[in-house]
Design a protein around this motif. Structure first.
Motif, mmCIF file in Angstrom:
data_model
loop_
_atom_site.group_PDB
_atom_site.id
_atom_site.type_symbol
_atom_site.label_atom_id
_atom_site.label_comp_id
_atom_site.label_asym_id
_atom_site.label_seq_id
_atom_site.Cartn_x
_atom_site.Cartn_y
_atom_site.Cartn_z
ATOM 1 N N SER A 32 0.765 -1.237 0.045
ATOM 2 C CA SER A 32 -0.123 0.003 -0.105
ATOM 3 C C SER A 32 0.950 1.129 -0.027
ATOM 4 O O SER A 32 1.859 1.275 0.387
ATOM 5 N N TYR A 41 -4.474 6.783 1.720
ATOM 6 C CA TYR A 41 -4.146 5.319 1.618
ATOM 7 C C TYR A 41 -4.535 4.956 0.229
ATOM 8 O O TYR A 41 -5.769 5.194 -0.037
ATOM 9 N N ARG A 42 -3.602 4.061 -0.392
ATOM 10 C CA ARG A 42 -4.273 3.354 -1.593
ATOM 11 C C ARG A 42 -3.453 1.959 -1.607
ATOM 12 O O ARG A 42 -2.275 1.970 -1.326
ATOM 13 N N LEU A 43 -4.003 0.944 -2.190
ATOM 14 C CA LEU A 43 -3.287 -0.265 -2.498
ATOM 15 C C LEU A 43 -2.459 0.072 -3.724
ATOM 16 O O LEU A 43 -3.022 0.753 -4.715
ATOM 17 N N GLY A 172 -5.203 1.644 7.169
ATOM 18 C CA GLY A 172 -5.586 2.531 6.023
ATOM 19 C C GLY A 172 -6.326 3.766 7.084
ATOM 20 O O GLY A 172 -6.078 4.809 6.478
#
Length: 642
Positions: A32, A41-43, A172
């Motif tokens: 992430s 937050y991002r994958l 996250g």
């Protein structure tokens, strides 16, 4: 169904192509990202900016690039053996101070196939050891447990933080609300562990993952992997072959509903279009063939079994099965026996023939018995009054059976409710049924069913005669769809060349067909060749799906037909022009299109053309096979001779 040990670590996850999952444990590795410039937050594998690069069939080498908030990264998984994985995330370009660009390796359990839980409910499944903020006495590391199997996760350089979370979503949320200095958690019943890094201190994040039957074995394995870094990289082979391999490997996923691996049409359709798994009949057959071409016979078998996994009590193979839909009222143009025979030639595995011949023979007979709507010996597409799928017993349902759902050759056709078929016969279907009979005859001979083989050969001969005599328009010098009234259809489909594929065209017909239509720039020739409808057809201006656009299955089957007719130079030219159309998008942007504009590269981009579609690999497959020895993929004429 299980997968071999060599394939167990792979990109099986339908939602995140950059998540490496171990079957059958469900242990998952993924990154992430969190950037101060973006603030969310991002994958790494979800969202825009993901470019899928090399991917071996068994997951021994996987590489991708990620663009995020102006920065670029390269992720590599290398598997030196089935029980260890070397993970590398390199920052290639930064759009902000490296201290503000963070990446986290998330390790946890996402069981894709049910089964027992990894470990006792009241105890952690993943532990973060030495997890106090740096500098600790020892660098943070993770230890995961699945029953009697342990996994050790260690980084080459100490992570800034290590944490353990019962729900990974909590991590996250912490970043989104508290920023990249959010303190790590140490939750007692953790299901996920996290190692956090930033680009300032870790321009390359290197992590070793090793499995063992106890903690000491796993830790020794990960330490040994770090000690011998860098791990052997992938050796490039040949661009066209690599393209076929990569496309099929990236789109081969674990089907959680049916507990099996299959190659999907595209990852993009799994949620937005079909709400989960889906099997289009002819796509799956082509996926089996493509996997076999690059030596991935396990995936070829998986796809073949998925395609042949549902046969209606009437005998037809279902056109489509998804989470929500079953189109058992219709099938698709028969290519299954052709694919089965090609796979047998590649493997020499007689058990493949013995297992699938009865199903394919029954499906072949269904076409002859149920789809000759006016009893004249030519076969029409149809839709039977059965099942609950969309468009049952309608003209649209019948056109779906063609896998040319909106082709202009059907515009003037009617739908006969009594016979359940369209009121037009077209060359493509009849030629593929003839080829089906020929391939089934060869299979029957290998299985010592001589009488059945003789009957099938006679079926093919009779059908070829009808195609040659009754679907040939002598005034125009072309094979054409023909209405029940006897009138030839004015619109021409690229399937007018399929009589070359099944051997129905005479020498004179073949010459007229090629000179007057294939090599005619007003019909099917040009820098880009073989559009689905002729260049001068008014419907081609629509540029919508099967109206004017170029499709890889058409290119491939016409290429096969030219080779069968011993027009190897012309076949090679078709393959070369198709590759010239395909290569810029693939080489520059790793785009593998579902279909293409008939003339203008700027028109390739379309809402009706997926950008990473599996059967697009048929184009590099032609390029690959043209460069291979003739024995690697013999002409159909040689393959099917009596």
């Amino acid at each position: 169904m299980t997968v071999s040990v060599a394939r167990q670590w792979n990109t099986w996850d339908a939602q995140d192509p950059l998540c490496l999952v171990h079957l059958p444990t469900g242990l998952s590795l993924r990154f992430s990202l969190f950037s101060s410039a973006d603030g969310r937050y991002r994958l790494a594998g979800q969202g825009v900016g993901v470019t899928l690069l090399e991917h071996t069939s068994n997951g021994s080498f996987v590489r991708a690039r990620i663009a995020h908030a102006g920065s670029e990264m390269e992720l590599t998984y290398t598997k030196p053996d089935p029980h260890r994985v070397a993970v590398s995330l390199r920052f290639l370009r930064l759009a902000e101070w490296g201290l503000r660009s963070w990446a986290a390796l998330e390790v946890g359990f996402r069981p894709l196939d049910g089964g027992p839980p990894p470990w006792r409910a009241g105890e952690p499944w993943v532990q973060a050891e030495n997890a106090e903020p740096m500098p600790p006495a020892l660098p943070p590391r993770l230890l995961a447990r699945h029953r009697s199997l342990f996994a050790s996760i260690q980084s080459a350089e100490p992570a800034v933080y290590g944490g353990a979370y019962q729900e990974i979503e909590t991590f996250g949320e912490d970043l989104n609300t508290r920023g990249y200095y959010a303190p790590p958690r140490q939750e007692p019943e953790a299901r996920w562990g996290v190692l956090r890094f930033n680009a300032q201190m870790h321009p390359e994040i290197r992590v070793a993952v090793a499995l063992g039957t106890d903690c000491a074995m796993a830790e020794a394995g990960s330490a040994a992997l770090l000690a011998r870094w860098p791990v052997q990289a992938l050796m490039q082979a040949e661009p066209a072959r690599d393209a076929v391999r990569d496309i099929i490997a990236w789109n081969t996923l674990w089907d959680t509903a049916n507990h099996r691996p299959t190659t999907v049409l595209t990852r993009n359709w799994l949620t937005g279009k079909f709400s989960g798994w889906g099997v289009w009949l002819n796509d799956m057959f082509f996926h089996a063939l493509l996997a076999g071409m690059v030596g991935d016979f396990a995936t070829a078998r998986d796809n073949l079994e998925a395609a042949l996994g549902y046969q209606s009590p009437e005998g037809n193979l279902a056109c489509l099965r998804t989470t929500n839909e079953e189109w058992i009222d219709r099938s698709q143009s028969p290519i299954g026996a052709y694919v089965l025979w090609r796979l047998y030639e590649m493997t020499g595995d007689r058990s493949l023939l013995a297992e699938h011949f009865p199903t394919l023979l029954r499906a072949h007979r269904w076409w002859l018995e149920k789809r000759d709507g006016n009893g004249d010996g030519l076969i029409e597409y149809g839709s039977s009054p059965t099942g609950t799928g969309a468009f049952v017993h309608t003209k649209q349902g019948a056109m779906d059976e063609s896998f040319m759902d909106n082709a202009p050759i059907f515009d003037r056709a009617g739908f006969d409710a009594e016979s359940h078929t369209l009121t037009v016969a077209e060359p493509g279907l009849n030629c593929l049924i003839s080829l089906d009979a020929q391939c089934l005859a060869r299979i029957a001979e290998v299985l010592d069913e001589g009488e059945t083989a003789a009957t099938l050969r006679q079926t093919a001969r009779d059908l070829n005669t009808r195609i040659s005599q009754r679907l040939w328009d002598p005034l125009r010098g072309v094979f054409s769809a023909r209405h029940w009234s006897g009138e030839f259809e004015a619109s021409l489909s690229v399937t007018c060349f399929y009589p070359l594929l099944c051997g129905a065209a005479t020498e004179d017909q073949a010459k007229a067909l090629i000179d007057g239509y294939l090599l005619n720039v007003e019909k099917f020739w040009g820098p880009r060749v073989l559009p689905s409808s002729a260049q001068d057809d008014p419907a081609s201006v629509d540029n919508v799906y099967w109206r004017g656009r170029i499709w890889p299955p058409h290119l491939f089957l016409v290429w096969e037909g030219l080779r069968r007719h011993e027009l190897d130079d012309l076949a090679a030219e078709v393959a070369a022009r198709a590759w010239a159309m395909f290569a810029p998008g693939w080489v520059e942007s790793r785009i593998c299109r579902e279909n293409f504009h008939r003339a203008d590269p700027l028109g390739d981009e379309s809402v009706d053309a997926d950008r990473f579609y599996s059967w697009g690999a048929l184009i590099p497959a032609m390029r690959m096979l043209d460069a291979a020895p003739a024995s690697a993929y013999p002409r159909l004429g040689d393959l099917l001779k009596e």
